[in-house]
Design an enzyme around this catalytic site. Sequence first.
Site, PDB file in Angstrom:
ATOM      1  N   ARG A  65       0.854  -1.189   0.000  1.00  0.00           N
ATOM      2  CA  ARG A  65       0.000   0.000   0.000  1.00  0.00           C
ATOM      3  C   ARG A  65       0.889   1.237   0.000  1.00  0.00           C
ATOM      4  O   ARG A  65       1.487   1.580   1.014  1.00  0.00           O
ATOM      5  CB  ARG A  65      -0.896  -0.023   1.255  1.00  0.00           C
ATOM      6  CG  ARG A  65      -2.052   0.969   1.212  1.00  0.00           C
ATOM      7  CD  ARG A  65      -2.699   1.103   2.573  1.00  0.00           C
ATOM      8  NE  ARG A  65      -1.867   1.889   3.458  1.00  0.00           N
ATOM      9  CZ  ARG A  65      -1.838   1.766   4.786  1.00  0.00           C
ATOM     10  NH1 ARG A  65      -2.597   0.878   5.389  1.00  0.00           N
ATOM     11  NH2 ARG A  65      -1.048   2.539   5.516  1.00  0.00           N
ATOM     12  N   HIS A  88      -3.795   4.531   4.573  1.00  0.00           N
ATOM     13  CA  HIS A  88      -4.903   3.568   4.534  1.00  0.00           C
ATOM     14  C   HIS A  88      -6.099   4.191   3.810  1.00  0.00           C
ATOM     15  O   HIS A  88      -6.658   3.623   2.878  1.00  0.00           O
ATOM     16  CB  HIS A  88      -5.287   3.144   5.951  1.00  0.00           C
ATOM     17  CG  HIS A  88      -6.547   2.347   6.012  1.00  0.00           C
ATOM     18  ND1 HIS A  88      -6.644   1.079   5.481  1.00  0.00           N
ATOM     19  CD2 HIS A  88      -7.770   2.644   6.506  1.00  0.00           C
ATOM     20  CE1 HIS A  88      -7.886   0.639   5.656  1.00  0.00           C
ATOM     21  NE2 HIS A  88      -8.575   1.559   6.268  1.00  0.00           N
ATOM     22  N   TYR A 132       3.447   5.658  11.474  1.00  0.00           N
ATOM     23  CA  TYR A 132       3.769   4.284  11.866  1.00  0.00           C
ATOM     24  C   TYR A 132       4.595   3.529  10.821  1.00  0.00           C
ATOM     25  O   TYR A 132       4.966   2.401  11.054  1.00  0.00           O
ATOM     26  CB  TYR A 132       2.486   3.510  12.186  1.00  0.00           C
ATOM     27  CG  TYR A 132       1.445   3.512  11.073  1.00  0.00           C
ATOM     28  CD1 TYR A 132       1.566   2.656   9.987  1.00  0.00           C
ATOM     29  CD2 TYR A 132       0.356   4.388  11.112  1.00  0.00           C
ATOM     30  CE1 TYR A 132       0.627   2.661   8.972  1.00  0.00           C
ATOM     31  CE2 TYR A 132      -0.586   4.402  10.098  1.00  0.00           C
ATOM     32  CZ  TYR A 132      -0.452   3.539   9.027  1.00  0.00           C
ATOM     33  OH  TYR A 132      -1.368   3.549   8.024  1.00  0.00           O
TER      34      TYR A 132
END
Length: 359
Positions: free
Chosen positions: A255, A259, A268
């Site tokens: 990805r 998100h 993160y």
Amino acid sequence: MFTRTPYECHTRLAVDGQWHARPGDDQWARLIEGYRTMALIRQFDKKAVNLQRTGKLGTYASCLGAEALTTAAGQTLQPDDYFVPYYRDQATQYLRGVRLEQILQYWGGDERGNDFPADAPAVRDLPNCVPIGTQLTQAAGVATKAKQRHEHAAVLVTCGDGATSRGDFHETLNVAGVWQLPLVVLVNNNQWAISVPRRLQTASRTIAQKAEAAGIEGFQVDGNDLPAMLDALDYALDRARHGKGAILIEAMSYRLSDHTTADDASRYRKASDLHAAWQREPVARLRQALVEAGHWDGDQEKAWLEHCQRQVDEAIDSYLATPPAPATDMLDYLYANLPPALLAQRAQLEQRTTGGHHA
Ligand SMILES: [Mg+2]
């Protein structure tokens, strides 16, 4: 050769665009079409994020990095098949005949985005599914009905790596195995479930091996490699259509986006990991392979990107020019028949938004 094991990733293209297994002469047209779609969807996706940032779209789930797998799904599905998406399947939906402005409508909170054109294969498909994994059991239901009717059709359902930890996923694989359902489960293993990395998601060595417990075939494929994805889905969908049982495909990808637009992955995810993932991204990789094989060049690239920009701009203009949907739409697609409590609310809503005047 098409490698199909849960522990070894099938791939056709090296990261630098060199062919491990070169396509036959009859395959180039399909690969060029696939490349065109991938390039279009990448531009569309970037503009959709920009629309959200400027307040013109709701929360949006980008498919940046997933272009090869979502395009391959659209290229391998046949009109009589069924597609049950999750929420990073923009290219599949587009290739099934959903208009780009409808994809924007969906993410803009307008139910008309799910009213797929009646003359397109998408009319058989389900709308996007945002709750994690619930679409899997629904796809098993669709596959059960297709089998009962003796249809020559496959059902393709997609989900992310995170969904494979849920009960819905295992229940779906289980019933698909026992009932020999014409179902293909395509997992976009993009290494992240929002902020949870793959290594904290499951102790399974691979996700593909989760098929073994259900007694169905499962294998890994390079999800950033369009020709490899076409091999995998051609094989799996054909088997499903011919009543040879369900298959789990774990497509290895990454990805490259947050998100959704409501996330900030820089909190993160290491910048070095993201940088490394960009070296394996699907669009440049296929472009390089096509160029080196003499099937694409700089002039074609420039002309195609200009075409994409016009097509995306037209879709955005159409989306922005569409009058708002009636507020009652938020209730009208929940039930076949609204329960009495909601009927009363619907009447109030109609009164407030139209002053009681019907259009
Ligand atoms: Mg994921």
